[in-house]
Design a protein around this motif. Structure first.
Motif, PDB file in Angstrom:
ATOM      1  N   ALA A   1      -4.161  -2.349  11.712  1.00  0.00           N
ATOM      2  CA  ALA A   1      -2.912  -2.620  11.346  1.00  0.00           C
ATOM      3  C   ALA A   1      -2.840  -3.017  10.064  1.00  0.00           C
ATOM      4  CB  ALA A   1      -2.306  -3.778  12.231  1.00  0.00           C
ATOM      5  N   SER A   2      -3.846  -3.420   9.204  1.00  0.00           N
ATOM      6  CA  SER A   2      -3.637  -3.763   8.043  1.00  0.00           C
ATOM      7  C   SER A   2      -4.034  -2.609   7.090  1.00  0.00           C
ATOM      8  CB  SER A   2      -4.741  -4.997   7.535  1.00  0.00           C
ATOM      9  OG  SER A   2      -6.075  -4.500   8.043  1.00  0.00           O
ATOM     10  N   SER A   3      -4.340  -1.855   7.494  1.00  0.00           N
ATOM     11  CA  SER A   3      -4.831  -0.545   6.542  1.00  0.00           C
ATOM     12  C   SER A   3      -3.777  -0.148   5.635  1.00  0.00           C
ATOM     13  CB  SER A   3      -5.516   0.639   7.208  1.00  0.00           C
ATOM     14  OG  SER A   3      -4.718   1.337   7.937  1.00  0.00           O
TER      15      SER A   3
ATOM     16  N   TYR B   1      -1.287  -1.950   4.649  1.00  0.00           N
ATOM     17  CA  TYR B   1      -1.050  -3.214   3.959  1.00  0.00           C
ATOM     18  C   TYR B   1      -1.737  -3.309   2.872  1.00  0.00           C
ATOM     19  CZ  TYR B   1       0.928  -7.720   3.228  1.00  0.00           C
ATOM     20  OH  TYR B   1       1.841  -8.728   2.723  1.00  0.00           O
ATOM     21  N   LEU B   2      -3.349  -3.017   3.228  1.00  0.00           N
ATOM     22  CA  LEU B   2      -3.959  -2.991   1.966  1.00  0.00           C
ATOM     23  C   LEU B   2      -3.835  -1.664   1.073  1.00  0.00           C
ATOM     24  CD1 LEU B   2      -7.180  -3.988   4.132  1.00  0.00           C
ATOM     25  CD2 LEU B   2      -6.102  -5.174   2.500  1.00  0.00           C
ATOM     26  N   GLY B   3      -3.190  -0.564   1.609  1.00  0.00           N
ATOM     27  CA  GLY B   3      -2.877   0.413   0.734  1.00  0.00           C
ATOM     28  C   GLY B   3      -1.952  -0.003  -0.318  1.00  0.00           C
ATOM     29  N   ILE B   4      -0.938  -0.661   0.136  1.00  0.00           N
ATOM     30  CA  ILE B   4       0.155  -1.321  -0.875  1.00  0.00           C
ATOM     31  C   ILE B   4      -0.700  -2.120  -1.751  1.00  0.00           C
ATOM     32  CG2 ILE B   4       2.209  -2.536  -0.885  1.00  0.00           C
ATOM     33  CD1 ILE B   4       2.796  -1.944   1.983  1.00  0.00           C
ATOM     34  N   LEU B   5      -1.570  -2.912  -1.194  1.00  0.00           N
ATOM     35  CA  LEU B   5      -2.185  -4.193  -1.893  1.00  0.00           C
ATOM     36  C   LEU B   5      -2.996  -3.398  -3.076  1.00  0.00           C
ATOM     37  CD1 LEU B   5      -2.802  -7.159  -2.472  1.00  0.00           C
ATOM     38  CD2 LEU B   5      -4.897  -6.688  -0.966  1.00  0.00           C
ATOM     39  N   GLU B   6      -3.922  -2.435  -2.776  1.00  0.00           N
ATOM     40  CA  GLU B   6      -4.495  -1.793  -3.612  1.00  0.00           C
ATOM     41  C   GLU B   6      -3.820  -0.886  -4.731  1.00  0.00           C
ATOM     42  OE1 GLU B   6      -7.194   2.129  -2.488  1.00  0.00           O
ATOM     43  OE2 GLU B   6      -7.680   0.591  -1.022  1.00  0.00           O
ATOM     44  N   ARG B   7      -2.588  -0.363  -4.640  1.00  0.00           N
ATOM     45  CA  ARG B   7      -1.707   0.273  -5.586  1.00  0.00           C
ATOM     46  C   ARG B   7      -1.200  -0.879  -6.560  1.00  0.00           C
ATOM     47  NH1 ARG B   7       2.256   4.786  -5.188  1.00  0.00           N
ATOM     48  NH2 ARG B   7       1.530   4.959  -7.164  1.00  0.00           N
ATOM     49  N   TRP B   8      -1.024  -2.175  -5.810  1.00  0.00           N
ATOM     50  CA  TRP B   8      -0.475  -3.088  -6.756  1.00  0.00           C
ATOM     51  C   TRP B   8      -1.454  -3.562  -7.700  1.00  0.00           C
ATOM     52  CZ3 TRP B   8       3.286  -5.407  -8.957  1.00  0.00           C
ATOM     53  CH2 TRP B   8       3.357  -6.795  -9.476  1.00  0.00           C
ATOM     54  N   VAL B   9      -2.916  -3.672  -7.213  1.00  0.00           N
ATOM     55  CA  VAL B   9      -3.748  -4.311  -8.000  1.00  0.00           C
ATOM     56  C   VAL B   9      -4.463  -3.556  -9.060  1.00  0.00           C
ATOM     57  CG1 VAL B   9      -6.080  -5.225  -7.726  1.00  0.00           C
ATOM     58  CG2 VAL B   9      -4.590  -6.163  -6.066  1.00  0.00           C
TER      59      VAL B   9
ATOM     60  N   SER C   1     -12.382   6.642  -9.354  1.00  0.00           N
ATOM     61  CA  SER C   1     -13.796   6.457  -8.825  1.00  0.00           C
ATOM     62  C   SER C   1     -14.320   4.964  -8.952  1.00  0.00           C
ATOM     63  CB  SER C   1     -14.633   7.306  -9.779  1.00  0.00           C
ATOM     64  OG  SER C   1     -14.342   6.841 -11.143  1.00  0.00           O
ATOM     65  N   ASP C   2     -13.827   4.087 -10.103  1.00  0.00           N
ATOM     66  CA  ASP C   2     -14.202   2.771  -9.980  1.00  0.00           C
ATOM     67  C   ASP C   2     -13.728   1.893  -8.946  1.00  0.00           C
ATOM     68  OD1 ASP C   2     -15.776   3.937 -11.962  1.00  0.00           O
ATOM     69  OD2 ASP C   2     -14.609   3.055 -13.679  1.00  0.00           O
ATOM     70  N   ARG C   3     -12.723   2.229  -8.194  1.00  0.00           N
ATOM     71  CA  ARG C   3     -11.912   1.445  -7.508  1.00  0.00           C
ATOM     72  C   ARG C   3     -12.717   1.155  -6.298  1.00  0.00           C
ATOM     73  NH1 ARG C   3      -6.057   3.772  -7.436  1.00  0.00           N
ATOM     74  NH2 ARG C   3      -5.720   3.592  -9.765  1.00  0.00           N
ATOM     75  N   PRO C   4     -13.157  -0.028  -5.824  1.00  0.00           N
ATOM     76  CA  PRO C   4     -13.838  -0.212  -4.505  1.00  0.00           C
ATOM     77  C   PRO C   4     -12.631  -0.186  -3.743  1.00  0.00           C
ATOM     78  CG  PRO C   4     -14.308  -1.969  -6.167  1.00  0.00           C
ATOM     79  CD  PRO C   4     -13.168  -1.151  -6.789  1.00  0.00           C
ATOM     80  N   LYS C   5     -12.851   0.424  -2.584  1.00  0.00           N
ATOM     81  CA  LYS C   5     -11.666   0.448  -1.433  1.00  0.00           C
ATOM     82  C   LYS C   5     -11.555  -0.843  -1.053  1.00  0.00           C
ATOM     83  CE  LYS C   5      -9.639   4.469  -0.261  1.00  0.00           C
ATOM     84  NZ  LYS C   5      -8.346   4.257  -0.228  1.00  0.00           N
ATOM     85  N   LEU C   6     -10.210  -1.216  -0.809  1.00  0.00           N
ATOM     86  CA  LEU C   6      -9.995  -2.551  -0.102  1.00  0.00           C
ATOM     87  C   LEU C   6     -10.051  -2.296   1.416  1.00  0.00           C
ATOM     88  CD1 LEU C   6      -7.242  -3.769  -2.304  1.00  0.00           C
ATOM     89  CD2 LEU C   6      -9.567  -4.878  -2.027  1.00  0.00           C
ATOM     90  N   MET C   7     -11.193  -2.131   1.977  1.00  0.00           N
ATOM     91  CA  MET C   7     -11.258  -1.755   3.254  1.00  0.00           C
ATOM     92  C   MET C   7     -10.900  -2.762   4.284  1.00  0.00           C
ATOM     93  SD  MET C   7     -11.566   1.187   4.187  1.00  0.00           S
ATOM     94  CE  MET C   7     -12.399   1.663   5.431  1.00  0.00           C
ATOM     95  N   ASN C   8     -12.077  -3.511   4.509  1.00  0.00           N
ATOM     96  CA  ASN C   8     -11.761  -4.808   5.519  1.00  0.00           C
ATOM     97  C   ASN C   8     -11.747  -6.126   5.059  1.00  0.00           C
ATOM     98  OD1 ASN C   8     -14.284  -4.885   4.955  1.00  0.00           O
ATOM     99  ND2 ASN C   8     -15.208  -4.948   6.811  1.00  0.00           N
TER     100      ASN C   8
END
Lengths: 672, 645
Positions: free
Chosen positions: A191-193, A195-203, A280-287
């Motif tokens: 469910a949060s994936s 959400y984390l996608g949004i967070l990733e773009r923001w961060v 390439s330098d972005r660590p995925k905000l996975m879990n």
């Protein structure tokens, strides 16, 4: 073919229990996926969303009935979840709900596959109701736990971060049951994936890509960055991006950091610098499990953004250089420019503020800038002049948040005085204020430096400038008066008013010069150096803003601008000085007795010296009026000056800097 | 037997799912869905299951119907529509593949023989599991088909995109696949437009449209964005950049005759498609950077844009002083004649003379050839002064910048400057007659009595008025020449340096012209003050002619007086001489008093006009005009003369 359908009409009790069991299992398998069978019917409960009643053919064997009723909660929960999936997949419910529903659907598909497997067993004749119960065991708990979540979610009709919070808290609540809690954690993750996608773009990019308004940061597009350099109460930096109330629990601690990260990225984007973390330098905000890996990612992104922004403001936009140049002009760091300007603009500045032509002043200012050392400063073009209408004290009264600062100051004494000055403030706008009282410089600040040097900060600079400028003006006037006194050196002035007056003039000069000394060397310079050093080591733009604001606040306070009772005293002293100098220039020439014969002949022969020789002093008896007025000035001045002493010493307990001031101004005065 | 029935049902459901009527399940037009032919034959759970499964069949029919309309007229569907239908077809063929597998499974008996592992058969329940995900996908397709309807091009892509923001990973996957395929024609069109300047858009789907304007209008009006066809996933500023890039290519081709220059060195083989906005942005910015540089190079290099601007400034904005002076000298006398009588042919000749005689002759011949005399339309009673103007003929592609409307504004400015020059010229002419006459007429002062005082007062009056006017005109001219023209010009030069594309250049030029027009009181908002300025000019000119007459008269009196006096010596006994002399004195006195009255009336009109002009200045919107006021009234003389409240 027809026999079968007819047999359905037979009541179940017609058959023997073993046949009954066989028939009912088929129905039960249907019921488990929410489909009515021959002997089991499903009814919706009126008024209650997602509640169902299962009706069994009453003629059924009682043992069987009991077995079947044990299965009903499972069927009921399946239907509930099913309904939730159907409704929440709908467009409007938001990304998190979509993802959650999708995860539930996958889970239900597994469940249906299990039912299909059971059917297979049933077809092979290997499934008894006992077996069915056994096989269903692993699913029972899981479906039950999910149905609780679903029920809560649909009851509260939540979306976005609230859904995530609910899921997470449920997973935590079921921590004892490892199978179920891991299932719930998996659900949370799915469910949060988005959400984390949004967070990733923001961060990483500073973009809010949030079509359903689920993200915990809100953007207020109506606030424009231009307001920073125009509006005193600009809210841009504080309110352009704000945190909403519903922050997901796992981000609670990092929310502030997330907010500022994106804010910094946005500032850089507004500057036309597309600074982004490379893909390439972005660590995925996975879990967001227990290992807090996502927190590290956010931290890294934050450090990157703040470092870049700081580099940008310091290097490309040369923040320190700008501040230095502001200090040069607004805090009177550079003397020659000011002296020159005061010389050429005097005639314009003695007018009333309404009559002053700002264009003329501006061109005089340009002239002063270009002909003095300021010309070598690349920033001198940014300087403009402005003439305000109200005096310094009244201007301070209109700035609400500065008042606030006064209230915070512990001296109770100020409370009374303030209210008095407030009441009077509106009324006694001095009638005879001139441009000299209200003149101030202003400085054009471009984005993004306006973040630091906002309109508010600039106003504080202007307040400091006006105070300094006026003090400097008083000092210059006193110097003129002193020069007048020097004209009497060749006379025997013993016992005349002149001696007295020159003493008074000197003590006034001492007062104003030690005040200036205090303001510049005791207040501005040390504070400036402290701020300068701090800015060198600041790690983020927020720190820079904070240090800069602190500097201004401290200067304002130590300039006495936040202590109205003291400020009033100082202003009175200054005005006495000014009145005195004006009087001196009228009175002193009247002390001469002009001897027309001598002065005429001498004036024509020698250009410069006629004053001393050609004229003589009136006898002291003729000058009683002069003497009286000098004495009254002296009295007034000394009274005011000495009344400062107790106030300073009583307040210096709370405000240590006042001791310095007292030493400066009254130091030698107490010796006398 | 029951198993056999189930098998038949499964087969029919499979048929229904492909839109085929089976024996047991047929499409029911009244219900708008598939239904069992004879529901009573089947137990309730089977009926419900069949009903649920057949939803897929209904959806499938809908989608298939849409997809099969691919055979329709292509201009109604468009390339994006075709691609979308193609993408749907691809999805459907995946679906067919699944159904084929299921069909094979459905052929094995239920329940399977004892030996098999039980995996290879289908019951309705198993079918439900198999078809769950295809149903989700099919529902989505049906929804898309519904909302796309008869749309085409970018609008359709936008409509599909509106369904894409979902959190469901299955949907995300599906939609991005679908969008990639559907939008590919759009991206191909962008690529062709950006890299080659070709508008490959037979069906009007692209967000750039051509309006078939050519020549000087090509840049400004030739192409425009069509907002309805701009899909929301292409940001607006990017779309503008795309538009400009292709436009630049076409501009180079059509207007600059620059075929080889417009090859773009951008990495052409980079893949662009839906969801790769960054790649698209990179492609566009690379291409536009390249082409914009080329356009500016061509403008600056081959077509010498800067030189032309400078030439316009020198001739049309009277920057070249000696040329203007000379032109004024040679053309001036002609222009006093009525407008109808002046031949523009003759004026062209005079212009040529002026060019030859001044430093302008060293200028580039090409630019001088573009300079022409233009006579504006004239009414009855107009003098040559009113209609004379210069014109600069900028040919393609420079006429994109120096468009008709821009040239019109240049003319307006020229007209104004020309008037100002004329006024200044006439004042200088007065000075020139005044100076020598002052010396010659000095002997008047040797005369006695009434005539002497009168002469002194008139000539003093004249002198003072001249001074006042000169002060005004000189300062105004200083302001126009330095504060307005030069400042705007240097700003324009700066902006020219930093201009990145032709649009920047155009806007810089517009700004340049705007600031000149605005600051030299030619704007819409300064009509009132302009009128009072023209009145002032008129007065100065009148003063010029009065002063001319005055000195002519004085000179004549002088001459006559001299001849009289020499004759007087000879004919001292005639007795008539005394009367002649008296007569002369009388006439001189009359003449002087008349001139004095004329000067007085001019002065009386002049000072309120000037006062009005000065009082209007602070009301002007532009801040620079306040500086003009400051300059005109530096000593605050006028301010003290007419104290304002």
């Amino acid at each position: 073919l027809f026999g079968d359908s007819r047999s359905a009409t037979n009541p179940l009790g017609y058959y023997s229990p073993s046949v009954q069991e066989n028939k009912v299992i088929d129905d039960l398998l249907s019921a488990m996926v929410g489909i009515e069978g021959r002997y089991i019917s499903i009814r919706k409960v009126r008024g209650k969303e997602g509640r169902f009643i299962f009706l069994i053919d009453a003629s059924m064997d009682l043992v069987l009935q009991e077995w079947i009723e044990k299965m009903f909660p499972l069927c009921n929960e399946f239907l509930c979840i099913c309904q939730f999936v159907e409704t929440k997949s709908h467009y409007k419910h938001g990304l998190v709900n979509h993802a959650f529903a999708a995860a539930l659907r996958a889970f239900l598909l597994d469940y249906q596959a299990m039912v299909a497997q059971l059917e297979h067993q049933f077809r092979l004749g290997r499934l008894s109701i006992q077996g069915l119960w056994f096989y269903c065991q692993p699913m029972l708990g899981a479906i039950h736990a999910l149905s609780i979540v679903v029920e809560k979610a649909s009851a509260a009709n939540i979306s976005g971060s609230s859904t995530l919070n609910l899921l997470q808290s449920q997973a935590n609540a079921m921590a004892g049951d490892s199978a179920i809690s891991s299932l719930l954690e998996k659900m949370t993750e799915c469910a949060s994936s988005p959400y984390l996608g949004i967070l990733e773009r923001w961060v990483y990019e500073g973009i809010i890509d949030d079509p359903y308004g689920e993200f915990f940061i809100a953007e207020n597009k109506s606030l424009k960055k231009e307001s920073l350099s125009q509006d005193y109460d600009a809210k841009y930096w504080k309110h352009r991006y704000t945190l909403k109330d519903d922050i997901p629990n796992f981000l609670k601690n990092a929310a502030g950091m997330v907010l500022t990260t994106g804010k910094y990225l946005n500032v850089m984007r507004e500057c036309g610098h597309n600074v982004q973390v490379l893909l390439s330098d972005r660590p995925k905000l996975m879990n967001f499990g227990a290992n807090h890996q996502y927190l590290k990612c956010i931290k890294a992104a934050y450090e990157f953004a703040s470092g870049e922004l700081l580099k940008l403001t310091k290097e490309k936009y040369d923040l320190l250089g700008k501040l230095r140049s502001m200090k040069r002009y607004l805090l009177l760091d550079q003397g020659d420019f000011l002296v020159h300007f005061m010389d050429i603009a005097r005639d314009e500045l003695v007018k009333r503020p309404e009559d002053i032509s700002a264009e003329k002043l501006q061109s005089l200012l340009d002239l002063a800038l270009r002909t003095t050392a300021a010309a070598s400063d690349p920033c001198h073009e940014e300087l403009a002049c402005c003439v305000e209408r109200s005096s310094l004290v009244n201007r301070l009264g209109t700035l609400k948040d500065l008042e606030h600062g006064i209230k915070k100051s512990p001296a109770k004494l100020s409370e009374n005085n303030k209210s008095v000055s407030n009441i009077n403030g509106e009324l006694d706008e001095p009638v005879n204020i001139t441009g000299l009282d209200t003149f101030s410089l202003s400085y054009k600040v471009q984005w993004p430096l306006s973040l630091v040097i906002s309109r508010k900060a600039l106003t504080k600079y202007q307040l400091l400038f006006r105070f300094l400028f006026h003090c400097r003006h008083v000092s210059r006037q006193l110097c003129v008066a002193w020069q007048v006194h020097q004209g009497f050196r060749s006379f025997n002035t013993l016992g005349t008013a002149i001696t007295r007056s020159s003493l008074l003039c000197r003590s006034m000069l001492k007062f104003i010069n030690s005040l200036l000394h205090y303001l510049t060397f005791e207040v501005l310079e040390p504070n400036w150096h402290v701020m300068h050093d701090r800015l060198q080591t600041a790690k983020s733009i927020d720190e820079v803003i904070q240090y800069h604001d602190y500097f201004l606040e401290k200067c304002l306070k130590e300039f006495l601008l936040l202590l109205p009772h003291l400020l009033k005293k100082v202003e009175t002293l200054k005005s006495i000085c000014l009145q005195y100098t004006a009087a001196v220039q009228v009175l002193m020439p009247s002390m001469y007795i002009s001897d027309p014969d001598i002065s005429d002949s001498l004036a024509s022969s020698k250009g410069k010296k006629p004053k001393g020789r050609g004229q003589a002093l009136k006898p002291a008896t003729d000058c009683t009026s002069v003497r009286d007025s000098i004495v009254s000035f002296e009295k007034e001045f000394n009274a005011e000056l000495h009344s400062l002493g107790p106030i300073l010493s009583s307040s210096s307990q709370a405000e240590p800097f006042l001791t310095h001031l007292a030493q400066c101004i009254l130091g030698s005065g107490s010796d006398q | 037997q029951e198993a056999e029935l189930e098998r038949l049902l499964v087969r029919d459901v499979l048929h229904a799912c492909q839109g085929i009527d089976g024996r047991l399940i047929k499409f029911d037009g009244a219900l708008d869905g598939y239904a069992l032919v004879d529901p009573s034959k089947f137990p309730r759970d089977r009926r419900i299951m069949v009903f649920k499964l057949c939803e897929l069949g209904w959806l499938f029919r809908k989608v298939r119907h849409y997809v099969s309309s691919i055979a329709g007229p292509p201009d109604a569907i468009g390339t994006v529509g075709q691609a979308f239908r193609g993408a749907l077809n691809g999805e459907l063929s995946d679906y067919y593949k699944l159904l084929t597998v299921l069909d094979a499974q459905s052929r094995s008996p239920i329940p399977p023989s004892e030996g098999s592992d039980g995996g290879d058969y289908l019951s309705l329940r198993r079918l439900a599991v198999w078809l769950a995900e295809p149903t989700v996908r099919m529902r989505l397709m049906a929804a898309l088909v519904d909302c796309c309807g008869a749309m085409k091009g970018g609008a359709m892509a936008g409509a599909i995109h509106a369904h894409a923001s979902r959190g469901d990973p299955l949907v995300i996957d599906f939609m991005s696949r679908l969008l990639r395929v559907s939008c590919s024609p759009l991206y191909e069109a962008v690529r062709a437009w950006v890299l080659e300047g070709e508008l490959r858009d037979p069906f009007g789907e692209f967000f750039v449209v051509s309006t078939a304007s050519a020549g000087s209008l090509l840049w400004r009006e030739g192409y425009r964005l069509q907002p309805s066809m701009l899909p929301p996933f292409i940001p607006r500023d990017l779309a503008h950049r795309i538009l400009r890039t292709g436009k630049s290519i076409n501009f180079l081709r059509a207007c600059c005759d620059d075929q080889d220059g417009c090859t773009i060195t951008a990495s052409k083989d980079v893949s662009i498609g839906y969801g790769e906005t960054a790649a698209l942005e990179k492609l566009v910015s690379e291409a536009s950077e390249c082409i914009d540089r080329r356009v500016l190079d061509v403008m600056y290099g081959r077509y010498q844009f800067k030189d032309h601007c400078l030439a316009i400034k020198r001739y049309l904005l009277l920057g070249q002083g000696d040329f203007v002076q000379y032109l004024m000298d040679v053309v001036g006398p002609r222009l006093s004649e009525p407008a109808g009588k002046i031949s523009s042919f003759e004026l062209s000749g005079l212009l040529e003379t002026a060019v030859r005689a001044s430093n302008a002759q060293y200028d580039d011949r090409d630019m001088l050839d573009r300079l022409k005399v233009k006579m504006m339309k004239h009414d009855e009673g107009d003098r040559g002064w009113d209609v004379f103007s210069l014109e600069y003929d900028a040919c393609a592609p420079l006429d994109t910048v120096f468009s008709a409307s821009a040239m019109e504004r240049y003319l307006k400015v020229f007209n104004f400057l020309w008037k100002l020059r004329r006024v200044e010229h006439s004042l200088t002419a007065v000075w020139k007659t005044m100076k020598p006459n002052r010396i010659v007429s000095h002997q008047f002062t040797k005369q006695d009595g009434d005539l002497r005082t009168r002469f002194t007062s008139v000539s003093r009056r004249c002198q003072v008025l001249w001074d006042e006017m000169n002060h005004f005109v000189t300062n105004l001219q200083y302001y126009i020449m330095f504060e307005v023209l030069e400042v705007s010009w240097s700003r324009f030069l700066d902006e020219m340096e930093t201009a990145k594309d032709l649009d920047d250049l155009l806007s810089a030029h517009d700004k340049y012209l705007d600031s000149i027009v605005e600051k030299s009181l030619l704007g819409e908002r300064s009509k009132g003050i302009r009128r009072s300025l023209l009145v002032l000019f008129e007065l100065v000119l009148r003063f010029g002619s009065v002063a001319d007459r005055l000195f002519e008269g004085i000179y004549e009196l002088q001459q006559r007086g001299r001849t009289k006096s020499s004759r007087l010596k000879r004919l001292v006994d005639d007795g008539a001489g005394g009367g002649g002399r008296k007569e002369l004195m009388r006439r001189g006195g009359e003449f002087l008093s008349k001139m004095g009255a004329d000067l007085d009336s001019i002065a009386n009109e002049y000072s309120p006009s000037l006062d009005g002009f000065i009082s209007l200045l602070p009301l002007q919107p532009h801040v620079d005009l306040k500086f003009l006021l400051f300059r005109l009234d530096f000593t605050e003389y006028y301010d003290r003369l007419h104290p304002r409240t």
